[in-house]
Design a protein around this motif. Structure first.
Motif: not given
Length: 191
Positions: A73-87, A104-106
Motif C-alpha cells: 500500500r505504501l509503495t503504491n501510494f508513493i508511486r501514485d502520488e509521485k512522491i519525490d522525497i520520503v523521510m 515506489g519511485g521516490a
C-alpha cells in the motif's frame, strides 16, 4: 512545481521524535514543499496537532507485526502520488519507508535518527533494519553520538550517515523581558 515530501512516522504518540516531526512540518516552506504525513497507526495522542497544520495527514493502519499488505500500500501510494522525497521517523517507519521509497519511485529516501536504547538491538529488529536501511540514501543523525551509535551498533555504513543537529526554537526560551521588573523577581540593580 513543489517537491512532494512524505513524512512517514510510526504513530502520533506524545514523544520526542513525534513532537520534533510536528515542529519540522510546521516550519517547512509551503512555497517549495507539499507535505503529506502518514502515520502507521501506533498511537494518536498528538494526531490532532498534525491536522491543524497546512498539510495532508493520513493513517495507514498496521494490521500485524510484519504487514506485507502495508508495504505494498505504501509503495503504491508513493508511486501514485509521485512522491519525490520520503523521510522516516522511528523504527517501523524506517524499515517500511526504506523498502517502499525507491520501489515506489521516490528520488530520495532519508531516515531520521535521534537516539536508540540497547533494547533496540534485539536480533529480529537489528537484521530487519540492516536489510531495509540499505535502500535509504542517507541516515540523518541529530548528533555525533547518535552517528557513532549508528555506525558501531547498527552497522550503518559511515558514508550513509550525515549529521544535522536539532534546531532549537529560541522564541520558546526568550521571554518578553520588558514585562519583567528586577524587583518582581528579586534581582538587585548590580546583579
Amino acid at each position: 512545481m513543489k517537491t512532494k515530501v512524505l513524512q512517514l512516522v510510526e504513530g502520533f504518540n506524545f514523544g520526542g521524535a513525534e513532537t520534533k516531526l510536528l515542529e519540522l512540518v510546521k516550519h517547512m516552506d509551503k512555497e517549495r514543499f507539499e507535505t503529506t504525513v502518514v502515520s502507521l497507526g501506533l498511537g494518536n495522542e498528538i494526531e490532532e496537532l498534525f491536522h491543524e497544520l497546512d498539510c495532508r495527514v493520513m493513517t495507514f493502519q498496521r494490521q500485524k507485526q510484519v504487514d506485507f499488505k502495508l508495504l505494498r500500500r505504501l509503495t503504491n501510494f508513493i508511486r501514485d502520488e509521485k512522491i519525490d522525497i520520503v523521510m522516516t521517523t522511528l523504527f517501523y517507519a524506517d524499515v517500511l519507508g526504506a523498502l517502499a521509497g525507491h520501489k515506489g519511485g521516490a528520488k530520495g529516501v532519508f531516515s531520521w535518527e535521534t537516539i536508540s536504547s540497547p533494547k533496540w538491538l534485539v536480533p529480529h529488529r537489528f537484521w530487519g533494519y540492516r536489510y531495509a536501511i540499505r535502500n535509504a540514501d542517507k541516515v540523518v543523525s541529530v548528533s555525533n553520538a547518535t552517528a557513532e551509535w549508528l555506525v558501531e551498533k547498527r552497522k550503518v555504513s559511515p558514508d550513509k550517515v550525515m549529521i544535522i543537529p536539532y534546531g532549537v526554537n529560541l522564541e520558546k526560551y526568550n521571554p518578553d523581558v520588558k514585562s519583567v521588573r528586577r524587583e518582581d523577581i528579586g534581582v538587585n540593580e548590580g546583579d
